[in-house]
Scaffold this motif. Sequence first.
Motif, PDB file in Angstrom:
ATOM      1  N   LYS A   1       0.842  -1.273   0.111  1.00  0.00           N
ATOM      2  CA  LYS A   1      -0.008   0.076   0.022  1.00  0.00           C
ATOM      3  C   LYS A   1       0.840   1.367   0.152  1.00  0.00           C
ATOM      4  CE  LYS A   1      -2.817  -1.139   3.298  1.00  0.00           C
ATOM      5  NZ  LYS A   1      -3.877  -0.799   4.548  1.00  0.00           N
ATOM      6  N   ASN A   2       1.958   1.233   0.716  1.00  0.00           N
ATOM      7  CA  ASN A   2       2.854   2.431   0.604  1.00  0.00           C
ATOM      8  C   ASN A   2       3.524   2.560  -0.700  1.00  0.00           C
ATOM      9  OD1 ASN A   2       2.282   3.286   3.511  1.00  0.00           O
ATOM     10  ND2 ASN A   2       3.965   1.625   4.224  1.00  0.00           N
ATOM     11  N   ALA A   3       3.982   1.357  -1.246  1.00  0.00           N
ATOM     12  CA  ALA A   3       4.510   1.378  -2.366  1.00  0.00           C
ATOM     13  C   ALA A   3       3.410   2.355  -3.864  1.00  0.00           C
ATOM     14  CB  ALA A   3       5.158   0.235  -3.157  1.00  0.00           C
ATOM     15  N   ILE A   4       2.245   1.556  -3.455  1.00  0.00           N
ATOM     16  CA  ILE A   4       1.122   2.487  -4.238  1.00  0.00           C
ATOM     17  C   ILE A   4       0.993   3.966  -4.143  1.00  0.00           C
ATOM     18  CG2 ILE A   4      -1.153   2.326  -5.175  1.00  0.00           C
ATOM     19  CD1 ILE A   4      -1.072  -0.738  -4.290  1.00  0.00           C
ATOM     20  N   LYS A   5       0.920   4.305  -2.891  1.00  0.00           N
ATOM     21  CA  LYS A   5       0.604   5.645  -2.598  1.00  0.00           C
ATOM     22  C   LYS A   5       1.846   6.550  -2.941  1.00  0.00           C
ATOM     23  CE  LYS A   5      -0.064   8.363   1.779  1.00  0.00           C
ATOM     24  NZ  LYS A   5      -0.354   8.185   3.312  1.00  0.00           N
ATOM     25  N   ASN A   6       3.060   6.104  -2.971  1.00  0.00           N
ATOM     26  CA  ASN A   6       4.311   6.689  -3.084  1.00  0.00           C
ATOM     27  C   ASN A   6       4.878   6.592  -4.705  1.00  0.00           C
ATOM     28  OD1 ASN A   6       4.464   7.694  -0.319  1.00  0.00           O
ATOM     29  ND2 ASN A   6       5.716   6.141   0.211  1.00  0.00           N
ATOM     30  N   ASN A   7       3.902   5.846  -5.186  1.00  0.00           N
ATOM     31  CA  ASN A   7       4.265   5.577  -6.837  1.00  0.00           C
ATOM     32  C   ASN A   7       5.628   5.214  -7.105  1.00  0.00           C
ATOM     33  OD1 ASN A   7       3.528   5.640  -9.406  1.00  0.00           O
ATOM     34  ND2 ASN A   7       4.376   7.664  -9.797  1.00  0.00           N
ATOM     35  N   GLN A   8       5.887   4.017  -6.006  1.00  0.00           N
ATOM     36  CA  GLN A   8       7.266   3.379  -6.160  1.00  0.00           C
ATOM     37  C   GLN A   8       7.239   1.928  -6.493  1.00  0.00           C
ATOM     38  OE1 GLN A   8       8.960   4.420  -2.677  1.00  0.00           O
ATOM     39  NE2 GLN A   8       9.794   6.418  -2.998  1.00  0.00           N
ATOM     40  N   LEU A   9       6.234   1.519  -7.350  1.00  0.00           N
ATOM     41  CA  LEU A   9       6.153   0.056  -7.974  1.00  0.00           C
ATOM     42  C   LEU A   9       7.326  -0.400  -8.708  1.00  0.00           C
ATOM     43  CD1 LEU A   9       2.305   0.466  -8.896  1.00  0.00           C
ATOM     44  CD2 LEU A   9       3.123  -0.718  -6.721  1.00  0.00           C
ATOM     45  N   ALA A  10       7.780  -1.614  -8.042  1.00  0.00           N
ATOM     46  CA  ALA A  10       8.627  -2.320  -8.803  1.00  0.00           C
ATOM     47  C   ALA A  10       8.266  -2.764  -9.898  1.00  0.00           C
ATOM     48  CB  ALA A  10       9.349  -3.401  -7.927  1.00  0.00           C
ATOM     49  N   GLN A  11       9.166  -3.215 -11.111  1.00  0.00           N
ATOM     50  CA  GLN A  11       8.752  -3.778 -12.272  1.00  0.00           C
ATOM     51  C   GLN A  11       8.564  -5.188 -12.307  1.00  0.00           C
ATOM     52  OE1 GLN A  11      12.395  -2.847 -14.279  1.00  0.00           O
ATOM     53  NE2 GLN A  11      13.551  -4.507 -13.386  1.00  0.00           N
ATOM     54  N   ALA A  12       9.099  -5.760 -11.022  1.00  0.00           N
ATOM     55  CA  ALA A  12       8.515  -7.158 -10.962  1.00  0.00           C
ATOM     56  C   ALA A  12       8.630  -7.547  -9.658  1.00  0.00           C
ATOM     57  CB  ALA A  12       9.855  -8.211 -11.589  1.00  0.00           C
ATOM     58  N   PHE A  13       7.702  -8.426  -9.026  1.00  0.00           N
ATOM     59  CA  PHE A  13       7.405  -8.867  -7.568  1.00  0.00           C
ATOM     60  C   PHE A  13       7.460 -10.433  -7.664  1.00  0.00           C
ATOM     61  CE2 PHE A  13       5.159  -4.877  -8.076  1.00  0.00           C
ATOM     62  CZ  PHE A  13       5.610  -4.263  -6.683  1.00  0.00           C
ATOM     63  N   LEU A  14       8.255 -10.876  -6.700  1.00  0.00           N
ATOM     64  CA  LEU A  14       8.167 -12.370  -6.275  1.00  0.00           C
ATOM     65  C   LEU A  14       7.569 -12.554  -4.958  1.00  0.00           C
ATOM     66  CD1 LEU A  14       8.931 -15.083  -7.023  1.00  0.00           C
ATOM     67  CD2 LEU A  14      11.257 -14.731  -5.996  1.00  0.00           C
ATOM     68  N   PHE A  15       6.477 -13.251  -4.835  1.00  0.00           N
ATOM     69  CA  PHE A  15       5.654 -13.567  -3.757  1.00  0.00           C
ATOM     70  C   PHE A  15       6.146 -15.124  -3.597  1.00  0.00           C
ATOM     71  CE2 PHE A  15       2.056 -10.522  -4.497  1.00  0.00           C
ATOM     72  CZ  PHE A  15       2.984  -9.377  -4.210  1.00  0.00           C
ATOM     73  N   CYS A  16       6.787 -15.454  -2.148  1.00  0.00           N
ATOM     74  CA  CYS A  16       7.102 -16.767  -2.092  1.00  0.00           C
ATOM     75  C   CYS A  16       6.645 -17.022  -0.627  1.00  0.00           C
ATOM     76  CB  CYS A  16       8.481 -17.152  -2.354  1.00  0.00           C
ATOM     77  SG  CYS A  16       9.770 -15.548  -1.506  1.00  0.00           S
TER      78      CYS A  16
ATOM     79  N   LEU B   1      16.025 -13.817  -9.602  1.00  0.00           N
ATOM     80  CA  LEU B   1      15.567 -13.536  -8.005  1.00  0.00           C
ATOM     81  C   LEU B   1      16.255 -12.222  -8.042  1.00  0.00           C
ATOM     82  CD1 LEU B   1      16.594 -16.490  -5.625  1.00  0.00           C
ATOM     83  CD2 LEU B   1      14.329 -15.831  -6.423  1.00  0.00           C
ATOM     84  N   SER B   2      17.377 -11.875  -8.653  1.00  0.00           N
ATOM     85  CA  SER B   2      18.136 -10.254  -8.615  1.00  0.00           C
ATOM     86  C   SER B   2      17.105  -9.279  -9.424  1.00  0.00           C
ATOM     87  CB  SER B   2      19.443 -10.483  -9.284  1.00  0.00           C
ATOM     88  OG  SER B   2      19.544 -10.909 -10.523  1.00  0.00           O
ATOM     89  N   ARG B   3      16.180  -9.591 -10.173  1.00  0.00           N
ATOM     90  CA  ARG B   3      15.370  -8.654 -11.080  1.00  0.00           C
ATOM     91  C   ARG B   3      14.099  -8.582 -10.034  1.00  0.00           C
ATOM     92  NH1 ARG B   3      18.868 -11.339 -14.374  1.00  0.00           N
ATOM     93  NH2 ARG B   3      19.535 -10.222 -16.279  1.00  0.00           N
ATOM     94  N   CYS B   4      13.754  -9.021  -9.003  1.00  0.00           N
ATOM     95  CA  CYS B   4      12.648  -8.879  -8.473  1.00  0.00           C
ATOM     96  C   CYS B   4      12.758  -8.174  -7.055  1.00  0.00           C
ATOM     97  CB  CYS B   4      11.737 -10.263  -8.534  1.00  0.00           C
ATOM     98  SG  CYS B   4      11.540 -11.111  -9.975  1.00  0.00           S
ATOM     99  N   GLN B   5      11.560  -7.794  -6.722  1.00  0.00           N
ATOM    100  CA  GLN B   5      11.761  -7.461  -5.208  1.00  0.00           C
ATOM    101  C   GLN B   5      10.760  -8.606  -4.534  1.00  0.00           C
ATOM    102  OE1 GLN B   5       9.136  -3.780  -4.201  1.00  0.00           O
ATOM    103  NE2 GLN B   5      10.833  -2.416  -4.940  1.00  0.00           N
ATOM    104  N   ILE B   6      11.439  -9.049  -3.414  1.00  0.00           N
ATOM    105  CA  ILE B   6      11.093 -10.638  -2.950  1.00  0.00           C
ATOM    106  C   ILE B   6      10.237 -10.358  -1.754  1.00  0.00           C
ATOM    107  CG2 ILE B   6      11.957 -12.636  -1.908  1.00  0.00           C
ATOM    108  CD1 ILE B   6      14.404 -12.353  -3.726  1.00  0.00           C
ATOM    109  N   PHE B   7       8.972 -10.788  -1.737  1.00  0.00           N
ATOM    110  CA  PHE B   7       8.085 -10.820  -0.522  1.00  0.00           C
ATOM    111  C   PHE B   7       8.069 -12.143   0.130  1.00  0.00           C
ATOM    112  CE2 PHE B   7       7.473  -6.915  -2.605  1.00  0.00           C
ATOM    113  CZ  PHE B   7       7.306  -5.986  -1.659  1.00  0.00           C
ATOM    114  N   ASP B   8       8.532 -12.370   1.313  1.00  0.00           N
ATOM    115  CA  ASP B   8       8.423 -13.637   1.925  1.00  0.00           C
ATOM    116  C   ASP B   8       6.986 -13.663   2.866  1.00  0.00           C
ATOM    117  OD1 ASP B   8      10.699 -15.074   1.126  1.00  0.00           O
ATOM    118  OD2 ASP B   8      11.725 -13.653   2.067  1.00  0.00           O
ATOM    119  N   PHE B   9       5.997 -14.616   2.416  1.00  0.00           N
ATOM    120  CA  PHE B   9       4.723 -14.787   3.228  1.00  0.00           C
ATOM    121  C   PHE B   9       5.189 -15.575   4.431  1.00  0.00           C
ATOM    122  CE2 PHE B   9       3.325 -12.764  -0.496  1.00  0.00           C
ATOM    123  CZ  PHE B   9       2.404 -12.203  -0.093  1.00  0.00           C
TER     124      PHE B   9
END
Length: 606
Positions: A30-45, A169-177
């Motif tokens: 939500k903060n990334a959307i609010k600040n318009n700082q979206l990455a080009q690729a996300f990895l949800f694992c 992996l190096s091209r993504c923002q990684i989010f560990d659930f």
Amino acid sequence: MENFIVSARKYRPATFETVVGQHHITGTLKNAIKNNQLAQAFLFCGPRGVGKTTCARILAKTINCTNPTAEMEACGTCDNCLSFQNGHSFNVHELDAASNNSVDDIRSLIEQVRIPPQAGRYKIYIIDEVHMLSQSAFNAFLKTLEEPPSYAIFILATTEKHKILPTILSRCQIFDFNRIQVEDISNHLATIAQRENIAFESDGLHIIAQKADGGLRDALSMFDQIASYANKNITYKAVIDNLNILDYDYFFKLTSHLTAAEVSQTLLLFDEILNNGFDGNNFINGLATHFRNLLVGKDAATIKLLEVSENIKQKYLDQCRQTELSFLLTALNLANNCDLNYKNSKNQRLQVELALIKMCHIRSVVQLAQQPLSPSNTATDQDQDKKKTNVVAEQAESPKQKAESDQAAQTPESLSVPKAPASIPLENKLKEVPKTNPVSSANSISINIPKKNVGTLIPSLNDLERLANGEEESGPKKATGEAREPFTYDQLLEIWNKYIQILKSTDKINLFTILNNFAPKLISPVLIEISVESKTQEQFVVQESVELMNYLRNQLNNFAVDITFKLVERKIENRLYGNREKYDYLVNKNPKLDDLRKRFNLDINP
């Protein structure tokens, strides 16, 4: 009839706020959307059923919403939100990499990326189970993932991050659930039950949450199953019956039998558990978990680690007050050892029963270890008392070591021999005992051994028991670690020959052959040189050197004796020509060769 929709789909979160147990991720997005700082690729694992794909869809819907809320949530009423909810959005594309994992599938995806969005700001590509892509598909995807168009965003989801190439992996923002907490799952199930007008007991929902192991989707599937089984009345009994779970009451009752040393009642209760269809391995694991919960309930700081309902938590707190810490630690160790040996045991039931019987006797063993033993034989003669006191004083521990040994005895890991009594006054003798580093263990008795004499002052358990009972030593008197009596080379040679004859009579032929080849040399008053023909022989003698050193030091009455090795080449003066000469030479080196010839009735050719 209205079509039934499973709870996992019906109550799938539609906003970041409704995602359960992943606040650290939803807040970041939500903060990334609010600040318009979206990455080009996300990895949800993360593990299965914790919200990876759900969060990917919520993110895709929110970033294209034309009227987001102040909390950066999708409005749900604009054209983009409605088209997404109806499944008709042209800006969101989902790809299942488990069934579309070839290079051609990725090339088709890359062709679609080149087309800009017709409505909305972004085109979002959600690739689920991305670890299933082939090596060549990953390589084909690399360039586009690194430098996508400004309107393209990739969201990758996987349960096995370690299978993904490091270049991806190096091209993504990684989010560990994370695995979802038991309390969060239980509260979410209670909310759904209220909406569906399903009666429930909180204890039953807690059991479902624990069985789900952090996966909300698994918990919702079990919730639907039990709601049907119990006719919309989810009780604790209905849950344990349907999911084949051992009732808590079994473990509370079993612990009471164990602490009361009721062996027969313990075995009968275990038999009842087996007759109800439960596996012995699951039982011993459940019992270990029960002991663990009792252990963490001992301290107010660790009570929060009890992931059970309030009713069950109160039962744990009541029983842990009645159970000693030494019992819990020892029983937990016995249960763990039983679990490790269970699969390799040919009689698995006996393996569990043996562990239970040991647990029944933990209290008696602890009490026996805490109480000093009285000497069985009380000497009336003053000289004999003095002699026994001296013998015990030579084997006594230092005061610091004795204190550590007493502390270790409070939590014995298994049934062990009690320590020697401390009832004999040793004040004067203990002052003369040299200080050494204490060695303590819950399974053994600490003994101080000087480094020089390792292997020479180690008493057996029989010796310790004899000393504890005040009995005199039997057999020849052994030299003490203080002995430094000088000796001659002739004395050394005589004792050496006796030792190698003992080796021969006890069938230690290899060691006999090595030590019989060359006579020992006395190169200093206490240093003996042993000649060997190779490094292999030297290593073999070193492995057997404990008995050799014990024998030499005791027979020579000198504990400063040490050995060294010299590598020599054996020379044969007379050349052997005939078979008889060769045979005699070989028999001299290995006497068993002659026994072998006689056994097979062989002759020697002239």
